[in-house]
Structure formats: structure tokens, C-alpha cells
Design a protein around this motif. Structure first.
Motif, short mmCIF file in Angstrom:
data_model
loop_
_atom_site.label_atom_id
_atom_site.label_comp_id
_atom_site.label_asym_id
_atom_site.label_seq_id
_atom_site.Cartn_x
_atom_site.Cartn_y
_atom_site.Cartn_z
N ALA A 54 -0.54 -5.05 13.95
CA ALA A 54 -1.06 -4.94 15.09
C ALA A 54 -0.86 -3.71 15.95
CB ALA A 54 -0.27 -6.21 16.00
N TYR A 55 0.19 -3.02 15.60
CA TYR A 55 0.17 -1.45 15.84
C TYR A 55 -0.20 -0.53 15.04
CZ TYR A 55 4.85 -1.25 14.01
OH TYR A 55 5.94 -1.29 13.15
N LEU A 56 -0.13 -0.63 13.66
CA LEU A 56 -0.56 0.43 12.77
C LEU A 56 -1.90 0.62 12.76
CD1 LEU A 56 1.86 0.06 9.75
CD2 LEU A 56 2.03 1.76 11.36
N GLN A 91 3.69 -0.49 4.46
CA GLN A 91 2.59 -0.85 5.14
C GLN A 91 1.47 0.16 5.40
OE1 GLN A 91 2.05 -4.42 7.31
NE2 GLN A 91 4.22 -5.13 7.02
N MET A 92 2.43 1.30 6.04
CA MET A 92 1.58 2.42 6.54
C MET A 92 0.97 3.12 5.22
SD MET A 92 1.32 4.81 9.15
CE MET A 92 0.52 6.38 8.92
N GLU A 93 1.51 3.24 4.00
CA GLU A 93 0.68 3.76 2.85
C GLU A 93 -0.40 2.90 2.74
OE1 GLU A 93 3.60 4.45 -0.47
OE2 GLU A 93 4.98 5.25 0.78
N GLY A 94 -0.31 1.54 2.50
CA GLY A 94 -1.54 0.92 2.56
C GLY A 94 -2.55 0.98 3.23
N VAL A 101 -3.91 10.75 6.71
CA VAL A 101 -2.93 10.65 7.78
C VAL A 101 -1.40 10.76 7.23
CG1 VAL A 101 -1.75 9.16 9.77
CG2 VAL A 101 -4.26 9.23 9.51
N SER A 102 -0.59 11.66 7.53
CA SER A 102 0.77 11.69 6.95
C SER A 102 1.80 11.03 7.74
CB SER A 102 1.06 13.41 6.74
OG SER A 102 1.06 13.92 8.11
#
Length: 417
Positions: A54-56, A91-94, A101-102
Motif C-alpha cells: 500500500a505504500y511501496l 518486497q521492494m526488490e520484487g 530504483v535502488s
């Protein structure tokens, strides 16, 4: 609603399609448009409702579309524990697979190499920094971290961070940030201290609140109405014949966790403890042993009630009645996952009866009361002091006691696992 109906760009939608995410959860549907709009947000939602996405997702959308400095930290995500920081990073990686984006995860540990890797990510200017408060402050205190160009400040599980004593750390970190930023706060509960924090660091926020969902139907819920000094005896009786694999026992404080763990070790049970007094390396060691089956029973504070993914917990015991309904749902939600069945048992002492009645009212059901083993003596009646006392449970029935406990001198109740 489908993700494709939201104003997300093709790169984000491609990542969602690759991960086979189609339908939004309610918290995602309500939060994503607000964040994309650039407004501050306070969202109240349980763990397991999809709040990380919801925020990522909207932040990644903004980072890939809008102009942000390439050599600066653009987003800070705060998490209460190393485990949650790692999960957010994964989850960020996916989600960021199709965009440049790093990110860097910044959390505690005794590994000097890890610290240097974190330092490198912070000094080079990772787009997104996912950090626990203590470790971020450790890096800030050494003078090489510049947060002056951060555009987005996100607090995940804000109530848990405050419970763990991070209020001052959060306020200290906020001082390094520019006033012109978007601040987003997610919390499972909304106590007064969260409202105070929101007033301090958010600017005219939109509030999104989802009602707490009921526990899964496949969780068998039961309770023992007992005296405080009978609780250990009940555990001894429950595990007299066999110990179910992967049991979590939740206690209300670090001191109680330590006392219960010590007592269970005296019973020759294979037990470990988890609380915030442990060093990070110790916590990792205990969690690894629990997941690997080297420890059968984990005694813990609510620090592990959220964000720990272990799918085959068969039994959760609330050694103390949780403080509120949300905590009860989070605790017992550790069992009956991944299509498994599970059992949740709560020990209710005399002074905890009113609190437990509040939970029953929230669940809109009377939780089955298992008679206390006859060998432990008479137990108190269940007479919670509430306005509903005579409507539902004030019928004089005992939660235990000589009459209800004994049948020809033998235990009447069958163990629920």
C-alpha cells in the motif's frame, strides 16, 4: 478493484503482473490514491492486509516518474524489527524489478561487513532506505548520512515501534529531515501515543482506518478461567503426554517471558525466549532454532506477534490476556496459516476477566471454557465486571472448579490438540 484501475505506471503494473498480483486489498485501494496525491497519511490496518504494498507501490511510482536527485536518499522507511525490515526489502526488490530504483536495508547485528555495506549504501544515496531506528541513528551519529533531501518518510508498525521505546529515536531522526516532505504512517492500533506522534510529524494527514477483522474460522479458540498461580500447572498438564511442534506462548512483559521460560525449562521442555532485551544475533539464533524445529516452544512478547512468517504454528497460548482486541487477533493469527488448522488457548485470571469479556464481545461469541484440571484445585467463576455481565456470561457457570472439573475423580475435558 484491480491494480490496473489505479493510476500506477506501466513499470509498476508490469512488476505486479509478473508477481501475479491483480486485486487490491481494501487498505491498498484506499491508501494508494492518497499517497499518489502527495498527501500525508495515517492508516490503521492489521498485519496481513497488504499494507507494505500500500505504500511501496505509490512511492515507487513517484520515484520513477518524478524528478529526484540521483545521489541522495529520497525515501526513509522505518520498521520496528530487523525481521520486518528484511521482509520490506524483499518486497521492494520484487516491486522495483522493472525500474532503476535502488534500496538498502539498515538494521542491527554484530557483523562489521554488514555495517560497512550499509554505510556504503547510505553514503552513495540509495533511493530507498529501510531501517530500524537504533541502527539508523548509529549511522547518523557518525556524520556521513545526509537526510536533507528526503521526500518521503514512512513509519511501518508505528504502534509497535512506540511499544518498543523508539519514540525519542523517531523524533530525533525526524529532525534530520526537511520540513517539506510527505509523511506516511501505518499502525495496527490507534492509541493516544500514536495520535500524539501523528500530530508531531504529519501535516494535515488523511486518515484511513480499516476495522479489525475477525480471526480465521479454522482457528479453534478456547480459554481456561483460572487463578494466576494455576497457569504453569495448566501448561504442565497440556504437555504431559506430548508437546505439539511449534508452540508460541505470548506473555505480557519481558519479565513474565523470562519467568515462564525458566519454569518451562525446569519442566524439561524444549523452550526458547524472544523479547527486546536480547541482542539481534541472539534473536536470530532463537528464531532459526524455532523454525528448524530445534525448539518446540517459543515464549515471547508481542514483538513476534507481527511480521513473522512461520506457516505451521499449531498452538498459540496467551499466558496473559492481550491488552486489546487487535493484539488478540494478531497473536492467535500466528496459527492456522497456509491452510493448516490451529488452536489458540487463553489463560484468564480473575483480574483479566473483564478484558477477556471485551474480546468476546468483539468476536461476538462466547469462547469455549475448558475446565481447569482437577489436580490444580478449584478455579474461579467467570464473572467479568461489565454491563453485559448478566446478558451473556453472568449465568453463574463456572470456568472450572470442583463440580465442573471432576467426574468420578477424573479429568472431564479433552485436550484441544
Amino acid at each position: 478493484m484491480k491494480f490496473s484501475e489505479l493510476p500506477l505506471n506501466d513499470q509498476v503494473l508490469d512488476a505486479l503482473e509478473a508477481m501475479r498480483f491483480e486485486e487490491c486489498t481494501p487498505i491498498q485501494e484506499k491508501s494508494i490514491p492518497v499517497i499518489l496525491d502527495g498527501k500525508d497519511l495515517i492508516a490503521v490496518a492489521q498485519t496481513g492486509t497488504g499494507k507494505t504494498a500500500a505504500y511501496l507501490l505509490p512511492i515507487l511510482n513517484k520515484l520513477s516518474e518524478e524528478e529526484h536527485p540521483e545521489d541522495a536518499i529520497n525515501c526513509i522507511i522505518m520498521a520496528p524489527t530487523r525481521e520486518l525490515a528484511q521482509q520490506i526489502d524483499q518486497q521492494m526488490e520484487g516491486f522495483s524489478y522493472f525500474m532503476p530504483v535502488s534500496s538498502v536495508a539498515v538494521y542491527g547485528g554484530n557483523d562489521g561487513i554488514l555495517f560497512e555495506q550499509q554505510k556504503k549504501g547510505l553514503t552513495l544515496g540509495a533511493d530507498v532506505v529501510i531501517a530500524t531506528p537504533g541502527r539508523l541513528i548509529a549511522h547518523l551519529s557518525l556524520g556521513y548520512v545526509d537526510l536533507s533531501r528526503v521526500s518521503y518518510f514512512i513509519l511501518d508498525e508505528a504502534d509497535r515501534m512506540l511499544d518498543m521505546g523508539f519514540y525519542d529515536d523517531i523524533m530525533q531522526i525526524a529532525k534530520y529531515l526537511p520540513k517539506e516532505r510527505q509523511t506516511i504512517m501505518f499502525s495496527a492500533t490507534m492509541p493516544a501515543k500514536i495520535q500524539q506522534l501523528a500530530q508531531s510529524i504529519l501535516n494535515n494527514p488523511v486518515e484511513v482506518k480499516l476495522s479489525v477483522s475477525k480471526p480465521a474460522d479454522k482457528i479453534i479458540q478456547a480459554a481456561y478461567i483460572c487463578y494466576e498461580n494455576q497457569k504453569l500447572g495448566i501448561i504442565r498438564d497440556l504437555f504431559a503426554e506430548q508437546t505439539p511442534e511449534r508452540v508460541i506462548i505470548f506473555a505480557s512483559s519481558k519479565l513474565k517471558v523470562k519467568e515462564v521460560t525458566k519454569a518451562l525449562k525446569h519442566m524439561k521442555l524444549n523452550v526458547g525466549e524472544m523479547h527486546s532485551d536480547l541482542e539481534q544475533a541472539q534473536r536470530e539464533e532463537v528464531m532459526y532454532a524455532f523454525k528448524a524445529g530445534k525448539i518446540n516452544i517459543l515464549v515471547a512478547t508481542d514483538i513476534v506477534a507481527r511480521g513473522i512468517d512461520i506457516d505451521d504454528i499449531r498452538l498459540v497460548i496467551n499466558y496473559d490476556v492481550p491488552h486489546d482486541c487487535e493484539d488478540y487477533v494478531h497473536r492467535i493469527g500466528r496459527t492456522a496459516r497456509a491452510n493448516n488448522d490451529g488452536v489458540a488457548i487463553t489463560f484468564v485470571s480473575e483480574k483479566e476477566q473483564s478484558n477477556f469479556k471485551v474480546i468476546e464481545n468483539f468476536l461476538e461469541r462466547d469462547i469455549y471454557k475448558i475446565p481447569v484440571p482437577a489436580t490444580l484445585g478449584e478455579a474461579p467463576e467467570y464473572k467479568p465486571r461489565t454491563n453485559e455481565n448478566h446478558k451473556r456470561n453472568g449465568n453463574g457457570k463456572k470456568g472450572g472448579g470442583k463440580k465442573s472439573n471432576r467426574r468420578n475423580g477424573k479429568k472431564e475435558a479433552k485436550k484441544p490438540f
